[in-house]
Design a protein around this motif. Structure first.
Motif, PDB file in Angstrom:
ATOM      1  N   ASP A  43      66.046 -17.442 -62.606  1.00 57.77           N
ATOM      2  CA  ASP A  43      65.009 -18.479 -62.566  1.00 57.77           C
ATOM      3  C   ASP A  43      65.259 -19.546 -61.493  1.00 57.77           C
ATOM      4  O   ASP A  43      64.494 -20.489 -61.365  1.00 57.77           O
ATOM      5  CB  ASP A  43      64.864 -19.133 -63.937  1.00 57.77           C
ATOM      6  CG  ASP A  43      66.147 -19.777 -64.435  1.00 57.77           C
ATOM      7  OD1 ASP A  43      67.233 -19.375 -63.987  1.00 57.77           O
ATOM      8  OD2 ASP A  43      66.059 -20.686 -65.276  1.00 57.77           O
ATOM      9  N   MET A  44      66.311 -19.383 -60.694  1.00 57.47           N
ATOM     10  CA  MET A  44      66.611 -20.321 -59.613  1.00 57.47           C
ATOM     11  C   MET A  44      65.907 -19.860 -58.337  1.00 57.47           C
ATOM     12  O   MET A  44      65.953 -18.691 -57.982  1.00 57.47           O
ATOM     13  CB  MET A  44      68.124 -20.394 -59.373  1.00 57.47           C
ATOM     14  CG  MET A  44      68.521 -21.338 -58.255  1.00 57.47           C
ATOM     15  SD  MET A  44      70.317 -21.422 -58.032  1.00 57.47           S
ATOM     16  CE  MET A  44      70.668 -19.736 -57.482  1.00 57.47           C
ATOM     17  N   THR A  45      65.281 -20.790 -57.637  1.00 54.47           N
ATOM     18  CA  THR A  45      64.635 -20.485 -56.356  1.00 54.47           C
ATOM     19  C   THR A  45      65.703 -20.443 -55.266  1.00 54.47           C
ATOM     20  O   THR A  45      66.611 -21.267 -55.248  1.00 54.47           O
ATOM     21  CB  THR A  45      63.575 -21.548 -56.025  1.00 54.47           C
ATOM     22  OG1 THR A  45      62.617 -21.575 -57.087  1.00 54.47           O
ATOM     23  CG2 THR A  45      62.877 -21.246 -54.714  1.00 54.47           C
ATOM     24  N   ILE A  46      65.567 -19.482 -54.357  1.00 58.84           N
ATOM     25  CA  ILE A  46      66.538 -19.315 -53.275  1.00 58.84           C
ATOM     26  C   ILE A  46      65.835 -19.510 -51.934  1.00 58.84           C
ATOM     27  O   ILE A  46      64.821 -18.878 -51.653  1.00 58.84           O
ATOM     28  CB  ILE A  46      67.205 -17.928 -53.333  1.00 58.84           C
ATOM     29  CG1 ILE A  46      67.935 -17.756 -54.665  1.00 58.84           C
ATOM     30  CG2 ILE A  46      68.153 -17.742 -52.142  1.00 58.84           C
ATOM     31  CD1 ILE A  46      68.462 -16.358 -54.917  1.00 58.84           C
ATOM     32  N   LEU A  47      66.403 -20.389 -51.141  1.00 55.93           N
ATOM     33  CA  LEU A  47      65.913 -20.692 -49.799  1.00 55.93           C
ATOM     34  C   LEU A  47      67.090 -20.456 -48.855  1.00 55.93           C
ATOM     35  O   LEU A  47      68.173 -20.996 -49.080  1.00 55.93           O
ATOM     36  CB  LEU A  47      65.457 -22.150 -49.755  1.00 55.93           C
ATOM     37  CG  LEU A  47      64.707 -22.691 -48.562  1.00 55.93           C
ATOM     38  CD1 LEU A  47      63.406 -21.929 -48.347  1.00 55.93           C
ATOM     39  CD2 LEU A  47      64.410 -24.168 -48.770  1.00 55.93           C
ATOM     40  N   ALA A  99      61.113 -10.536 -52.465  1.00 51.89           N
ATOM     41  CA  ALA A  99      60.938 -10.728 -53.911  1.00 51.89           C
ATOM     42  C   ALA A  99      61.997 -11.677 -54.482  1.00 51.89           C
ATOM     43  O   ALA A  99      61.798 -12.246 -55.547  1.00 51.89           O
ATOM     44  CB  ALA A  99      61.002  -9.384 -54.627  1.00 51.89           C
ATOM     45  N   LEU A 100      63.117 -11.850 -53.758  1.00 55.83           N
ATOM     46  CA  LEU A 100      64.219 -12.664 -54.268  1.00 55.83           C
ATOM     47  C   LEU A 100      64.298 -14.058 -53.663  1.00 55.83           C
ATOM     48  O   LEU A 100      64.790 -14.978 -54.311  1.00 55.83           O
ATOM     49  CB  LEU A 100      65.555 -11.954 -54.016  1.00 55.83           C
ATOM     50  CG  LEU A 100      65.734 -10.574 -54.618  1.00 55.83           C
ATOM     51  CD1 LEU A 100      67.091 -10.009 -54.214  1.00 55.83           C
ATOM     52  CD2 LEU A 100      65.593 -10.627 -56.122  1.00 55.83           C
ATOM     53  N   ILE A 101      63.852 -14.192 -52.424  1.00 58.93           N
ATOM     54  CA  ILE A 101      63.981 -15.495 -51.754  1.00 58.93           C
ATOM     55  C   ILE A 101      62.603 -16.090 -51.477  1.00 58.93           C
ATOM     56  O   ILE A 101      61.632 -15.366 -51.271  1.00 58.93           O
ATOM     57  CB  ILE A 101      64.798 -15.400 -50.448  1.00 58.93           C
ATOM     58  CG1 ILE A 101      64.097 -14.524 -49.422  1.00 58.93           C
ATOM     59  CG2 ILE A 101      66.205 -14.925 -50.724  1.00 58.93           C
ATOM     60  CD1 ILE A 101      64.680 -14.614 -48.041  1.00 58.93           C
ATOM     61  N   HIS A 102      62.562 -17.407 -51.465  1.00 59.86           N
ATOM     62  CA  HIS A 102      61.300 -18.098 -51.204  1.00 59.86           C
ATOM     63  C   HIS A 102      60.952 -18.079 -49.718  1.00 59.86           C
ATOM     64  O   HIS A 102      59.827 -17.792 -49.334  1.00 59.86           O
ATOM     65  CB  HIS A 102      61.364 -19.537 -51.724  1.00 59.86           C
ATOM     66  CG  HIS A 102      60.148 -20.325 -51.394  1.00 59.86           C
ATOM     67  ND1 HIS A 102      58.961 -20.127 -52.046  1.00 59.86           N
ATOM     68  CD2 HIS A 102      59.918 -21.276 -50.455  1.00 59.86           C
ATOM     69  CE1 HIS A 102      58.050 -20.940 -51.530  1.00 59.86           C
ATOM     70  NE2 HIS A 102      58.603 -21.651 -50.566  1.00 59.86           N
TER      71      HIS A 102
END
Length: 123
Positions: A73-77, A94-97
């Motif tokens: 549930d953590m956003t990854i940049l 699909a995994l990183i913003h």
């Protein structure tokens, strides 16, 4: 505001990002590489992880893969100054913003973080 983990092996980048995001009211924790970031993630919860791609020990791609599995549930940049590193993120949509290109301005950093946090809240 958001709880943000910043991961970069360059102290000057970490300091710049920490000052900017702290001034915006965010809680910011720092890590110097992917392995250290995983240790921090095991102990604390974050809304957003902002990580460099090119780092020693564990690069940002490997970190993003493990972090997405462990903290879904953590956003990854991600951030990078190398075009070839940016290309490595194509299959991770699909995994990183997003990927922020270095060097970035204070405005670009703030916009990227604000967009990532807004996307997380909308999800």
């Amino acid at each position: 505001m958001a709880r943000i983990l910043v991961v970069d092996d360059e102290e000057s980048i970490r300091g710049f990002v920490e000052r900017a995001l702290t001034l915006d009211g965010h809680y910011v924790k720092m890590a110097g590489d992917g392995a250290e970031a995983l240790d921090v993630l095991a102990c604390e919860n974050f809304d957003l992880m902002l990580s460099d791609i090119r780092m020693p020990l564990m690069d940002g791609i490997a970190l993003a893969l493990q972090a997405a599995r462990d903290v879904p549930d953590m956003t990854i940049l991600l951030m990078t100054g190398f075009a070839d590193q940016r290309e490595r993120t194509v299959d991770l949509e699909a995994l990183i913003h997003d990927v922020v290109t270095k060097p970035f301005s204070l405005t670009q950093l703030r916009d990227a973080v604000t967009g990532a946090i807004a996307a997380r809240k909308a999800a």
